[in-house]
Design an enzyme around this catalytic site. Structure first.
Site: not given
Ligand code: A3D
Length: 320
Positions: A11, A13, A83, A119, A176
């Site tokens: 939950a 970004q 990242r 993702i 990716h």
């Molecule tokens: P962020 O806002 O940090 O959200 C990740 C969430 O995951 C946080 O709220 C954490 O508390 C939660 N979390 C951590 N461990 C666990 C767990 N064991 N079980 C359940 N929830 C957990 O990150 P984000 O939303 O910006 O990005 C999430 C992921 O997407 C990252 O790995 C990014 O690198 C990836 N991402 C991928 C792309 C692609 O195009 C593939 C693009 C952008 C980001």
């Protein structure tokens, strides 16, 4: 007909943006899950309170218990860490692999019939591991990256040519990461392939090459600007497009990280290729022809994904 249920694991970004888009499009009810107690509940409540203003009827709830995702039709996984500047997606492997193990177990127990979109980065290795950890059929577990990478490519081309993004199609294949393969030959403006747009004098070859490189670096450009995390609006929109294709059996052709079983000469590999997404999940893989230079780039990209998968097998021997 009962409403569909969409579970969002993570939950942060992207997870919060996904919940908002799912509700705005009324794709179904949302269950937002995170291990940080309070965050999914708080975001869900905030989003639910925008329902009366926006006029959507989706129900949004937050939880830290896997049992609440029970019966989900679609599960979108963003759990893990993103990242920071200076980090590559591959630097996230060890920590996010452990997260995939927990998430895979939760999905396997409570939502074994779902269509799962991963993702979490490094994407191709994480979706491979998630499919193994969950044990779900491979056609129901897919990675989101190509739709986003292609959207970036489309945006840059439309911006350069001052034409509508709607008339620009683009294909980005491969893993990716820095080795992704934007395919100019299969990318078009109103059906005209990009190399022909160059011949017609709409843009120089150098400009096209510059855009291709900017597409490859698209994620890093945003990480560099934000400094505290990575892109989230376009990644969320891209995953929602895939979820919508599944839920509405649209059978659109989208580039996704899909499980290959012989296509492109690869087996038991997840990598970005064009696929048909419909009610059956990944219903068909489109084996487009690659010329020698495209194939060389694709092979290099696959090789880098293979390296990450091997690293996963070392960390979690049960994946081997
Ligand atoms: P962020 O806002 O940090 O959200 C990740 C969430 O995951 C946080 O709220 C954490 O508390 C939660 N979390 C951590 N461990 C666990 C767990 N064991 N079980 C359940 N929830 C957990 O990150 P984000 O939303 O910006 O990005 C999430 C992921 O997407 C990252 O790995 C990014 O690198 C990836 N991402 C991928 C792309 C692609 O195009 C593939 C693009 C952008 C980001």
């Amino acid at each position: 007909m009962a409403r569909k249920k969409i579970a969002l694991i993570g939950a942060g970004q992207i997870g919060g943006t996904l919940a908002h888009l799912v509700a705005l499009k009324e794709l179904g009810d949302v269950m937002l899950f995170d291990i940080v107690d309070g965050v999914p509940q708080g975001k869900a409540l905030d989003l639910a309170q925008s329902g009366p203003v926006e006029g959507y009827n989706s129900t949004l709830k937050g939880t830290s218990e896997y049992k609440d995702i029970e019966g989900a039709d679609v599960v979108i996984v963003t759990a893990g860490v993103p990242r920071k500047p200076g980090m590559s997606r591959d630097d996230l492997l060890e920590i996010n692999l452990k997260v995939m193990e927990q998430v895979g177990a939760g999905i396997s127990k409570y939502a074994p019939d779902a269509f799962v979109i991963c993702i979490t980065n490094p994407l191709d290795a994480m979706v491979w591991a998630l499919q193994k950890f969950s044990g779900l059929p491979a056609e129901k577990v897919v990675g989101m990256a190509g739709v986003l990478d292609s959207a970036r490519f489309r945006h840059f081309i439309a911006d350069e040519l001052n034409v509508s993004v709607q008339d620009v199609t683009a294909f980005v294949m491969g893993g990716h990461g820095d080795t992704m393969v934007p395919l100019a030959r299969y990318s078009t403006v109103a059906g005209i392939p990009l190399p022909d747009m160059v011949k017609m004098g709409w843009m120089s070859k150098d400009k096209l090459d510059e855009i291709i490189q900017r597409t490859r670096d698209g994620g890093a450009e945003i990480v560099g600007l934000l400094k505290t995390g990575s892109a989230f609006y376009a990644p969320a929109a891209s995953a929602v497009e895939m979820a919508e294709c599944y839920l509405k059996d649209k059978k659109r052709i989208l580039p996704c990280a899909a499980h290959l079983t012989g296509q492109f000469g690869l087996s038991d590999t997840y990598v970005g290729v064009p696929v048909v997404i419909g009610a059956g999940g990944v219903e068909r893989i489109v084996e487009i022809e690659l010329n020698a230079s495209e194939k060389k780039m694709f092979d290099a990209s696959v090789q880098s994904v293979d390296g990450l998968v091997e690293a996963c097998k070392k960390i979690a021997p049960k994946l081997a």
